[in-house]
Design a protein around this motif. Sequence first.
Motif, mmCIF file in Angstrom:
data_model
loop_
_atom_site.group_PDB
_atom_site.id
_atom_site.type_symbol
_atom_site.label_atom_id
_atom_site.label_comp_id
_atom_site.label_asym_id
_atom_site.label_seq_id
_atom_site.Cartn_x
_atom_site.Cartn_y
_atom_site.Cartn_z
ATOM 1 N N CYS A 1 -4.290 7.499 -1.691
ATOM 2 C CA CYS A 1 -4.962 6.318 -2.237
ATOM 3 C C CYS A 1 -5.016 6.355 -3.764
ATOM 4 C CB CYS A 1 -6.382 6.207 -1.694
ATOM 5 S SG CYS A 1 -6.501 5.915 0.079
ATOM 6 N N SER A 2 -5.136 7.543 -4.327
ATOM 7 C CA SER A 2 -5.301 7.654 -5.782
ATOM 8 C C SER A 2 -4.077 7.135 -6.537
ATOM 9 C CB SER A 2 -5.591 9.096 -6.180
ATOM 10 O OG SER A 2 -4.425 9.888 -6.071
ATOM 11 N N CYS B 1 -2.182 4.547 -5.271
ATOM 12 C CA CYS B 1 -1.848 3.300 -4.585
ATOM 13 C C CYS B 1 -2.011 2.105 -5.525
ATOM 14 C CB CYS B 1 -2.748 3.124 -3.364
ATOM 15 S SG CYS B 1 -2.413 1.595 -2.471
ATOM 16 N N PHE C 1 -5.480 8.671 7.857
ATOM 17 C CA PHE C 1 -6.566 7.845 7.328
ATOM 18 C C PHE C 1 -7.719 7.642 8.304
ATOM 19 C CE2 PHE C 1 -2.803 7.024 4.946
ATOM 20 C CZ PHE C 1 -3.259 6.949 3.631
ATOM 21 N N ARG D 1 -5.158 -0.336 -4.502
ATOM 22 C CA ARG D 1 -6.410 0.335 -4.134
ATOM 23 C C ARG D 1 -7.610 -0.619 -4.230
ATOM 24 N NH1 ARG D 1 -8.499 6.083 -6.660
ATOM 25 N NH2 ARG D 1 -10.458 6.128 -5.541
ATOM 26 N N CYS E 1 -7.629 -3.072 -1.378
ATOM 27 C CA CYS E 1 -7.952 -2.377 -0.132
ATOM 28 C C CYS E 1 -9.458 -2.142 -0.024
ATOM 29 C CB CYS E 1 -7.187 -1.055 -0.090
ATOM 30 S SG CYS E 1 -7.466 -0.084 1.394
ATOM 31 N N GLY F 1 0.810 -1.212 0.000
ATOM 32 C CA GLY F 1 0.000 0.000 0.000
ATOM 33 C C GLY F 1 0.849 1.270 0.000
ATOM 34 N N CYS G 1 0.274 3.777 1.547
ATOM 35 C CA CYS G 1 0.229 4.350 2.896
ATOM 36 C C CYS G 1 1.168 3.632 3.858
ATOM 37 C CB CYS G 1 -1.188 4.285 3.434
ATOM 38 S SG CYS G 1 -1.864 2.607 3.497
ATOM 39 N N LYS H 1 -7.136 10.559 0.522
ATOM 40 C CA LYS H 1 -7.628 10.112 -0.789
ATOM 41 C C LYS H 1 -6.606 10.369 -1.887
ATOM 42 C CE LYS H 1 -12.486 10.520 0.472
ATOM 43 N NZ LYS H 1 -13.750 11.293 0.322
ATOM 44 N N TRP I 1 -10.523 3.914 3.125
ATOM 45 C CA TRP I 1 -10.066 2.628 2.583
ATOM 46 C C TRP I 1 -10.290 2.647 1.079
ATOM 47 C CZ3 TRP I 1 -8.248 -1.555 5.609
ATOM 48 C CH2 TRP I 1 -8.346 -1.376 6.988
ATOM 49 N N GLY I 2 -9.298 2.270 0.329
ATOM 50 C CA GLY I 2 -9.450 2.199 -1.118
ATOM 51 C C GLY I 2 -9.849 3.519 -1.747
ATOM 52 N N GLY I 3 -9.517 4.593 -1.107
ATOM 53 C CA GLY I 3 -9.829 5.912 -1.653
ATOM 54 C C GLY I 3 -11.227 6.410 -1.325
#
Length: 98
Positions: free
Chosen positions: A53-54, A56, A31, A59, A62, A21, A23, A50, A76-78
């Motif tokens: 995440c964009s 990642c 987060f 994503r 996640c 990830g 992150c 976010k 989570w996951g954006g």
Amino acid sequence: MTDVSRLPAVVAENWDWQMRGACRGMDAAVFFHFDNERGLVRRHREESAKEICSRCPVRAECLEHAVSTEETYGIWGGLGEDALRRLIAAKRRSPGPE
Ligand code: SF4
């Protein structure tokens, strides 16, 4: 006591994505909100998360994890908490094939 029944089995393949990830190693406070956080502080923190995440590479994994475990705390996951709740509710209404 925390309900862990929705968590994946403790098998490396189920959790390996977390090692990749964007992150990883970052401050989790980006987060996950603190108690009573709101307004601009909350919006700016969520936008920062976010943005991470964009870009990642995991994503999708996640987001799938968050929905399958019904995780609604944090980004989570954006997606933020409201979007996660909507996705989880939609999945409950129409679970589809396992
Ligand atoms: S999608 Fe966002 S929260 Fe999920 S692993 Fe990637 S950076 Fe972390």
